[in-house]
Design an enzyme around this catalytic site. Structure first.
Site, mmCIF file in Angstrom:
data_model
loop_
_atom_site.group_PDB
_atom_site.id
_atom_site.type_symbol
_atom_site.label_atom_id
_atom_site.label_comp_id
_atom_site.label_asym_id
_atom_site.label_seq_id
_atom_site.Cartn_x
_atom_site.Cartn_y
_atom_site.Cartn_z
ATOM 1 C CG ASP A 318 -3.751 -10.241 5.629
ATOM 2 O OD1 ASP A 318 -4.491 -9.278 5.321
ATOM 3 O OD2 ASP A 318 -3.519 -11.180 4.850
HETATM 4 C C1 BGC Z 1 -5.597 -10.029 2.352
HETATM 5 C C2 BGC Z 1 -4.455 -9.059 2.139
HETATM 6 C C3 BGC Z 1 -4.986 -7.665 1.928
HETATM 7 C C4 BGC Z 1 -5.860 -7.278 3.117
HETATM 8 C C5 BGC Z 1 -6.424 -5.883 3.030
HETATM 9 C C6 BGC Z 1 -6.576 -9.538 3.395
HETATM 10 O O1 BGC Z 1 -7.713 -10.317 3.389
HETATM 11 O O2 BGC Z 1 -5.049 -11.281 2.751
HETATM 12 O O3 BGC Z 1 -3.682 -9.478 1.012
HETATM 13 O O4 BGC Z 1 -3.917 -6.757 1.762
HETATM 14 O O5 BGC Z 1 -6.948 -8.194 3.175
HETATM 15 O O6 BGC Z 1 -7.400 -5.794 2.082
#
Ligand code: BGC
Length: 799
Positions: A318
């Site tokens: 993530d």
């Molecule tokens: C979120 C994810 C997301 C990623 C990319 C993160 O802050 O937890 O769900 O896919 O950002 O934007």
């Protein structure tokens, strides 16, 4: 219209708001096994559906990957492990600016947050034409509930209980995003969430593993389509692996403590379902799980995902979660964080820059074996080949705009919106239920901050969805009734308001026949990521507005727009009609008016337990019984009653509305559940369970359902199971199937669920998935709290 994207580098960047015959045969044992295969609807298919054709398991493709790997330098290999956000930030940034040069040098494997065929093609040209080995980039994006055609938020989609519909919605999202150069969706979010304080409960399918797994499959199938290498297919990325939704106290990013049993029984099934449906990638989560960051956790990433499930795709971290391994406290420098995350099984580093910065040195010093790098790169290249990216790296720029908001897709969004609405209350006013409203109403008061807020209809994470495409309740009502019949008064903003505005709204209410109140949360700031709430009532002065408007004495219909259940005990006692609308997407207003005026009947059901008060959280129907259960949990203790029971002294144990609840415009009665056998032999069950397909019917459950109202209507028959006497305590109920039926007024039907061996299997005390001797209770019920169960036994001794 509210600004839904921040001013940023690229004008085309996406935003996240800152974006079912009772068998009379009472037999025992093997004789009870029916050589039938389950009907598709009562048991959503669970097999490795794309296994034989799984593009990630193709020897031809594997050969290509091997050949390419042999040509790659270590630097180029490490480059494939690196991903950056090229557009608007959706988390803390690394401050890096040199994308193009890095692409040329083969130092980047993926970019995200860049959309538009022109923009993605421009970057792809650099990768394909200017890098030494011409390896294409994979472009990702948070395509969460649609791309440009915005569907209801995922919790709303789950409330449809219609995986087929969700699959279609995901297909539309795939068609639109692929047309804009994006072939990878960071979706579905399949985190089980039991606590409505957690803002991200809006992004998933709620609290139940069975429903969650059905939704997970639907999304994956929709995104990836029949053929992953088709230009309009996109790769799915189930997230956040794993346990993220169990954040303590519902506070985002918080610690999680989940036993291996609970993890396997409740949290993993939707992920496993997504993997079995062929998901090409997984995203590792932010949270620590039993003290180990999920993004550096070899047990979940290596042991479960790769060894037990045989996942062949790749894992992306993530946002910055590789670096956050340090904040979690299991690394004190970036190199160690990178090493721990990588060796645990995180192939691609989203944003943190730590693989780019440290991996070369880590390999050269022997701390990371080169063979591990090769394997990670192999997984990434495998997905790129399987998508057909090497053969077709570019997007047809001429087709992009025509792919967006196609009328048939907008119509699907309306259907999804309509089917996502959950009717929570519909009391009689002057003798008959207030809804549906009479087609001809001369004067309706429309009040509330969400009555005409197009941006909010898109939800907190609408990809390229635009408020201007969304139909508000006000617009739809005016179109239907004419402006002169609709008296709109905002009454208050979501978070603040004035006495004058509230007074004006009360006056409008007094002068109208019916009042529609559109209240709720502000999607961008109060739902989704980093939007946990300690109080989950109506924000600002909305409760006050509600009470004053109700005091005006007119019939009131309350439409709640929210990313979570809201604790509104006052409203649930005094407002005659309440609809949970979530955020319905581009066709919000039209979906709602169809329901309000009875052109469509409500069919949505809650994918979670709706709390009475925040102090009940975490609240979920599939809980354990405890040693001191309250037999009548709907009633708080009274003087002289037994004290030492598991209950609150100041609140009921029961939810305001149970899991699976949802009213219709007619009423149904459910007769007692009947089981085709009184006993199943354990050995027969074990044999059936050992079969490859596991889908041999071992028992049929049935119940008589009657439409007791005056309108035709649809009911969602839910099948629940309880197992007692097992090696480990099992929940008071577990959802194991659901089916929809439309019944004419007065019509009765005996409905049937065929259950296979796997239905009775669970993760036992030794963390093995199998069947055990047990007392079984089965309910066919309209929700998780009702129904008259049938009991039977699984008898015998385990082999
Ligand atoms: C979120 C994810 C997301 C990623 C990319 C993160 O802050 O937890 O769900 O896919 O950002 O934007």
């Amino acid at each position: 219209m509210k600004l839904r994207r921040s001013s940023s580098v690229n004008d085309n960047v996406p935003f996240r708001s800152c974006v079912s015959i009772f068998s009379l045969v009472l037999l025992c044992g093997v004789g009870t096994l029916f050589p039938r295969v389950l009907p598709a609807q009562s048991k959503a298919p669970r097999g490795k559906t794309v296994a034989s054709s799984n593009p990630l398991e193709s020897p031809v493709l594997e050969k290509k990957v091997t050949e390419l790997l042999q040509k790659m330098t270590l630097e180029e290999k490490i480059g494939q492990l690196v991903q950056y956000s090229a557009g608007q930030a959706t988390g803390p940034t690394s401050g890096r600016t040199e994308d193009k040069d890095m692409i040329r040098k083969g130092q980047v494997g993926s970019l995200f947050n860049v959309t538009g065929s022109r923009e993605t093609n421009a970057l792809q040209h650099i990768a394909v034409e200017n890098s030494r080995l011409h390896i294409p980039l994979i472009f990702g994006l948070d395509v969460i509930h649609g791309f440009r055609t915005t569907f209801p938020i995922p919790l709303g989609l789950a409330a449809t209980w219609e995986p087929e519909l969700v699959e279609k919605a995901a297909r539309v999202a795939a068609q639109e995003s692929s047309a804009a150069g994006v072939r990878w969706a960071f979706s579905p979010m399949v985190d089980i969430a039991r606590d409505s304080r957690w803002g991200r409960i809006s992004e998933g399918a709620g609290e139940d593993p069975y429903l969650g797994a059905a939704m997970a499959r639907a999304f994956v199938r929709g995104y990836q389509g029949e053929h992953l290498d088709s230009p309009d297919s996109i790769v799915a990325c189930p997230k956040h692996y794993v346990g993220y939704g169990a954040a303590e106290a519902g506070r985002d990013y918080n610690t999680t403590e989940i036993s291996e049993h609970t993890l396997r029984q409740f949290y993993l099934p939707p992920f496993h379902a997504a993997e079995q449906a062929g998901a090409g990638t997984f995203m590792s989560a932010f949270n620590s799980l039993n003290g180990i960051p999920a993004s550096a956790n070899p047990f979940t990433l290596q042991q479960i995902l790769r060894k037990e499930w045989g996942f062949k795709g790749f894992v992306v971290s993530d946002w910055n979660s590789v670096a956050e391994v340090m904040a979690h406290g299991v690394a004190i420098d970036g190199a160690t964080a990178a090493r721990k995350a990588f060796l645990a099984g995180v192939d691609m580093d989203m944003v943190s820059n730590l693989y780019h910065r440290n991996m070369m040195q880590l390999v050269q010093s022997g701390l990371v074996p080169q063979a591990e790098i090769d394997e990670a790169v192999r997984r990434i290249l495998r997905v790129k080949y399987a998508m057909g990216l090497f053969d077709h790296p570019y997007t047809d720029e001429g087709k992009e705009s025509a792919a967006m908001l196609r009328p048939e897709n907008v119509a699907l969004a309306k259907r999804a919106g309509t089917r996502s609405l959950v009717l929570l209350r519909n009391e009689a006013v002057s003798g008959s239920p207030i809804l549906p409203l009479a087609a001809k109403i001369s004067s309706i008061a429309l009040i509330g901050p969400l009555a005409d807020d197009a941006g909010n209809m898109i939800g907190s994470w609408g990809a390229l969805g635009r408020g201007e495409d969304a139909v508000t309740l006000r617009r739809a009502l005016s179109q239907r009734l004419g402006d002169s019949s609709v008296h709109y008064e905002k009454g208050t903003n979501i978070l603040d308001g004035s006495d004058n505005d509230i007074a004006a709204a009360v006056q409008v209410a007094q002068n109208s026949d019916v009042v529609l109140l559109a209240l709720g949360e502000d999607a961008p700031t109060m739902t989704g990521e980093a939007a946990s709430r300690a109080w989950i009532g109506l924000p600002g002065r909305q409760q006050e507005l509600l009470e004053k408007v109700v005091a005006a004495g007119k019939p009131v219909v309350l439409v709640l727009f929210s990313g979570r259940p809201l604790t509104l005990p006052w409203a649930f006692e005094r407002v005659p009609a309440v609809i949970a609308a979530w955020y319905p997407g581009v066709q919000a207003g039209n979906a709602l008016t169809d329901i309000l005026f009875g052109e469509a009947a409500p069919t949505g059901h809650l994918p979670l337990s709706w709390p009475r008060s925040v102090g009940q959280e975490p609240l979920y129907y599939n809980a354990l019984n405890t040693g001191r259960p309250e037999a009548d949990p709907a009633h708080p203790p009274e003087a002289g009653e037994k004290k030492f029971l598991s209950r609150y002294i100041d609140e009921q144990n029961t939810p305001q509305f149970p899991f699976g609840f949802g009213l219709s415009y007619t009423t149904f009665s459910y007769g007692p559940t009947q089981a085709s056998v009184k006993q199943i032999s354990l050995s027969a069950l074990e044999r059936a369970f050992a079969e490859k397909s596991k889908h041999t019917v071992v028992l049929s459950a049935s119940a008589e359902i009657k439409n007791t109202g005056t309108r035709a209507g649809e009911t969602l028959a839910q099948l629940y199971l309880r197992l007692d006497g097992t090696s480990i305590a099992m929940p008071v109920r577990m959802l194991k199937g659901f089916q929809r039926f439309t019944l004419a007024p007065g019509e009765s039907r005996k409905i049937n669920f065929d259950l296979d061996a796997e239905t009775f299997a669970f993760w036992g005390a030794e963390n093995k998935f199998g069947v055990e001797p047990a007392r079984v209770t089965i309910w066919i019920a309209p929700n998780g709290a009702e129904g008259e169960g049938a009991t039977l036994g699984i008898a015998g001794t385990s082999r």
